[in-house]
Scaffold this motif. Structure first.
Motif, PDB file in Angstrom:
ATOM      1  N   SER A  12       0.589  -1.341   0.537  1.00 35.76           N
ATOM      2  CA  SER A  12      -0.203   0.044   0.077  1.00 35.76           C
ATOM      3  C   SER A  12       0.732   1.230   0.221  1.00 35.76           C
TER       4      SER A  12
ATOM      5  N   LEU B  23       1.909   1.450  -3.594  1.00 33.00           N
ATOM      6  CA  LEU B  23       1.333   2.740  -4.216  1.00 33.00           C
ATOM      7  C   LEU B  23       0.704   3.774  -3.737  1.00 33.00           C
ATOM      8  N   SER B  24       0.869   4.005  -2.564  1.00 30.86           N
ATOM      9  CA  SER B  24       0.748   5.348  -2.258  1.00 30.86           C
ATOM     10  C   SER B  24       1.576   6.620  -3.193  1.00 30.86           C
TER      11      SER B  24
ATOM     12  N   CYS C 208       0.928   6.804  -6.689  1.00 33.75           N
ATOM     13  CA  CYS C 208      -0.444   7.723  -7.083  1.00 33.75           C
ATOM     14  C   CYS C 208      -0.026   8.896  -6.574  1.00 33.75           C
TER      15      CYS C 208
ATOM     16  N   THR D  49      -0.263  10.012  -3.192  1.00 27.83           N
ATOM     17  CA  THR D  49      -0.523  10.831  -2.661  1.00 27.83           C
ATOM     18  C   THR D  49       0.715  10.914  -1.107  1.00 27.83           C
TER      19      THR D  49
ATOM     20  N   ASP E 266      -2.407  15.388  -7.661  1.00 25.36           N
ATOM     21  CA  ASP E 266      -3.647  14.886  -7.414  1.00 25.36           C
ATOM     22  C   ASP E 266      -4.333  15.292  -8.726  1.00 25.36           C
TER      23      ASP E 266
ATOM     24  N   ARG F   8      -2.221  12.960 -10.898  1.00 28.06           N
ATOM     25  CA  ARG F   8      -3.105  10.937 -10.918  1.00 28.06           C
ATOM     26  C   ARG F   8      -4.136  10.810 -11.485  1.00 28.06           C
TER      27      ARG F   8
ATOM     28  N   VAL G  49      -7.407   3.781 -11.034  1.00 23.96           N
ATOM     29  CA  VAL G  49      -7.495   3.087  -9.256  1.00 23.96           C
ATOM     30  C   VAL G  49      -8.747   1.999  -9.455  1.00 23.96           C
TER      31      VAL G  49
ATOM     32  N   PHE H  79      -9.727  -0.828  -5.643  1.00 21.02           N
ATOM     33  CA  PHE H  79      -9.844  -0.998  -4.470  1.00 21.02           C
ATOM     34  C   PHE H  79      -9.727  -2.609  -4.890  1.00 21.02           C
ATOM     35  N   GLN H  80      -9.847  -2.757  -3.031  1.00 22.03           N
ATOM     36  CA  GLN H  80      -9.786  -3.924  -3.072  1.00 22.03           C
ATOM     37  C   GLN H  80     -11.583  -4.238  -3.323  1.00 22.03           C
ATOM     38  N   GLN H  81     -12.009  -3.774  -2.744  1.00 14.76           N
ATOM     39  CA  GLN H  81     -13.769  -3.460  -2.643  1.00 14.76           C
ATOM     40  C   GLN H  81     -14.601  -2.518  -1.745  1.00 14.76           C
ATOM     41  N   PHE H  82     -15.348  -1.892  -1.962  1.00 14.00           N
ATOM     42  CA  PHE H  82     -15.921  -0.864  -1.259  1.00 14.00           C
ATOM     43  C   PHE H  82     -15.134   0.355  -2.318  1.00 14.00           C
ATOM     44  N   ASN H  83     -15.347   0.208  -3.854  1.00 14.71           N
ATOM     45  CA  ASN H  83     -15.076   1.342  -4.434  1.00 14.71           C
ATOM     46  C   ASN H  83     -15.489   2.166  -4.870  1.00 14.71           C
TER      47      ASN H  83
ATOM     48  N   ASP I 202      -5.593  -2.621  -6.561  1.00 13.55           N
ATOM     49  CA  ASP I 202      -4.994  -2.947  -5.273  1.00 13.55           C
ATOM     50  C   ASP I 202      -5.604  -4.361  -5.066  1.00 13.55           C
TER      51      ASP I 202
END
Lengths: 416, 231
Positions: free
Chosen positions: B47, B50-51, B54, B56, B80, B83, B89, B91-95, B172
């Motif tokens: 992570s 990746l940050s 990106c 951040t 920002d 990016r 991007v 994510f794993q879930q809850f995108n 991710d």
């Protein structure tokens, strides 16, 4: 589109957002309601007497003269002699003059002797005249017209007898000369409601057997003899004066104040009322301050709601960040949401006030004689709405800055 | 050799304040159109990496170049926006934003990336096309994101990453919330889309079984040196 996402986000939290908006709406309604009552009371107060250009009495203070002549509070330090009264009445500037004789009472109410001119010239609430709801204006020497509160609290009807007491809160009564209720006045919201009105001659008539404030022992003049007597008073307590042209008001006032034969005082009712309001108005200002604090409380409640929503919205903010939103965007979004809630709450509050006014206006007028005018929203309402929105933006900055720090720390990664 | 979309060189990063976690990546390059799988156990610094990519997080030293631009040389706001323009991007879930519609979710990055918006002539049509290509039923774009299954949500996230054709997709562990069958189907769709536009893919995963579909599989411990104080 970012706006409609913010709105969708608010809708997703409809319950808490709705509660927050309701709290703001109620507080704004309370604030504006208090403000309405305050201005209504102030206007009613200022409208206690209108159409009268000058109030004349013995020399004292302007507030004191207003208090005893109009509000029937306190007592006159001295009277105005009938000769002085006649002198003033004869002046060319004077259009009309109405004498007032005070000093006696009936139960807790003051008795006022005057002429029929009082019913013609005494005006309240921007020129409204007194009106009799029941019966007629006094006809006979021993007739009386009573105010709405007198009739209501003592349960008087037309034809009921009234015995006037000598002085105030006194047990010495003018038993020999009872009065008869001939008319009952409409509710006005002015001190007239609490006044027993008789003719000027009647005041003289009930004091025929009295000398220097005490009854002459053993003397009792029968009513038919009194009716034959000359009942011209020797003095009056005060007089209401109307001038022919408003331009003459000040010259007449000066002339009366400089009247050489007797120390007199003439005041402009409007000026004296304002002076008096500056004293009694303090309480109303305090009330307004309290309701202002209720608005602040509601806004702080909103701040708490935003704070508690931040944790569950961390993911949402991380998504915005990952999509390229700057942290400043997060602040803007939260502030915008708060302003939106505040705006909707304030608007609802204004609407609520008007809804309540429409329902309550006639009730309040009947019960308290307090007239609450329904006017189109004015600058004041607009400023309140803008003020609430601005205050909402300011309080939301606190949670927004926290969200900003959180989102800078989280970046786009949130492990939840 | 083809053009590099992403290159890291001599990157060093140390978490400020946190108990001495530091990461250094001497050299990592992802070429245009290349798909790279980065294998690493959880807590291995994926992570953080990746940050850094990106933008951040900023490296303490070294350079991270994305499509020819050194991102650490950009100001915060520009980074920002950069990016938003350069990466999609997942994510794993809850995108997704659960309260927004699928099409609002897909078009969200276009808000922050004017060039991607310009490349997408009709964003609503494009969102519908992407949904269709990713095997989502017709009319999905008008549904609320929260009404979709997890697998469908991940496909919407792919559509959102792809809209406006950014040169690099960063994923991710996008399949970790899916079962084995859905994982395969998901990767089929993802590879189908990035192949069509020569988009590069950098996907982080802990599951080596998925590796054979990628051009290159690298282990995090081979390209990066991770230090923890006390170890």
């Amino acid at each position: 589109m970012i706006l409609h996402l913010a709105i969708a986000s608010l809708f997703a939290r409809a319950l808490t957002v709705g509660m927050t908006i309701l709290a703001i709406a109620l507080s704004v309604a309370l604030f504006l309601g208090v403000e309405k009552v305050r201005t209504g009371a102030k206007d009613s107060f200022a409208d206690t007497i209108s159409g009268t250009d000058l109030i004349v009495g013995a020399r004292s203070g302007s507030v004191q003269l207003l208090l005893y002549s109009v509000f029937r509070i306190g007592n006159a330090t001295n009277n105005v002699t009938w000769e002085s009264y006649q002198d003033i009445a004869a002046r060319s500037e004077v259009d009309w003059i109405v004498p007032i004789a005070l000093g006696d009472s009936h139960r807790q109410f003051r008795v006022m002797g005057t002429t029929r001119g009082f019913f013609e010239h005494y005006k309240y609430r921007q020129g409204r005249s007194l009106a009799v709801v029941d019966g007629v204006i006094m006809d006979d020497l021993f007739d009386t017209v009573i105010g709405a509160d007198v009739a209501q609290s003592l349960g008087y009807k037309i034809g009921d007898p009234i015995v006037v007491a000598h002085g105030l809160a006194s047990f010495t009564e003018h038993k020999d000369q009872p009065f008869r209720v001939s008319g009952i006045l409409e509710k006005t919201g002015t001190p007239v409601d609490r006044t027993v009105i008789v003719s000027l001659e009647a005041i003289e008539a009930i004091h025929v057997d009295w000398r220097s404030g005490a009854k002459i022992p053993g003397q009792s003049t029968p009513q038919d003899v009194i009716r034959e007597m000359d009942l011209t008073p020797k003095a009056v307590t005060a007089a209401l004066v109307g001038v022919k042209s408003p331009l003459q008001t000040f010259s007449l006032q000066r002339a009366i104040n400089e009247y050489p034969q007797e120390p007199l005082l003439a005041v402009l009712p409007g000026v004296a009322l304002q002076e008096l309001w500056s004293i009694v108005g303090l309480a109303e200002t305090a009330l307004l301050a309290v309701s202002g604090m209720v608005v602040v409380t509601a806004l702080i409640g909103m701040m708490a709601t935003i704070f508690s929503s931040l944790n569950e919205r961390r993911r949402e903010m991380a998504i915005y960040r990952a999509m390229g939103a700057r942290p400043a965007r997060i602040i803007a979004m939260l502030v915008f949401e708060a302003m939106l809630m505040a705006a909707v709450g304030a608007l609802l509050g204004v609407m609520l006030v008007y809804a309540v006014l429409v329902i309550a206006q006639p009730v309040v007028d009947r019960a308290f004689g307090l007239w609450l005018p329904i006017e189109a929203p004015m600058m004041r309402e607009l400023w309140v709405i803008l003020g609430v929105i601005a205050a909402g933006a300011i309080v939301s900055l606190v949670p927004a800055l926290r969200a900003y720090r959180m989102s800078v720390a989280d970046g786009m990664m949130v492990k939840t | 050799m083809t053009k590099a979309v992403l290159s890291l060189s001599q990157v060093n990063f140390r978490w400020p304040g946190r108990a001495g976690f530091s990461l250094s990546v001497p050299d990592l390059i992802v070429a245009e159109g290349e798909s790279v799988m980065l294998l690493g156990e959880s807590g291995s610094g994926k992570s953080t990496l990746l940050s850094l990519i990106c933008g951040t997080l900023l490296p303490d030293s070294g350079s991270i170049t994305l499509d020819g631009t050194d991102i650490s040389a950009l100001s915060g706001g520009a980074r920002d926006r950069f990016r938003a323009e350069q990466t999609g991007v997942i994510f794993q879930q809850f995108n997704l934003l659960p309260f927004a519609t699928v099409s609002d979710n897909i078009m969200l990055p276009l808000q922050f990336a004017p060039q991607r918006r310009k490349r997408t002539h009709d964003a609503t049509r494009e969102a519908e096309n992407l949904c269709r290509a990713l095997g989502l039923p017709d009319g999905t774009t008008r549904a609320k994101a929260s009404a979709l299954s997890v697998g469908q949500q991940q496909r919407v996230a792919v559509a959102r990453a792809l809209i406006g054709h950014p040169p690099l997709i960063i994923a991710d562990e996008p399949t970790s919330a899916l079962d084995a069958t859905s994982q395969a189907a998901f990767l089929d769709l993802l590879f189908g889309q990035i192949g069509a536009h020569k988009t590069s893919l950098l996907m982080v995963s802990h599951d080596p079984r998925l590796g054979d579909r990628f051009d290159r599989v690298i282990r995090l411990e081979d390209i990066a040196e991770i230090k923890r104080d006390g170890q």
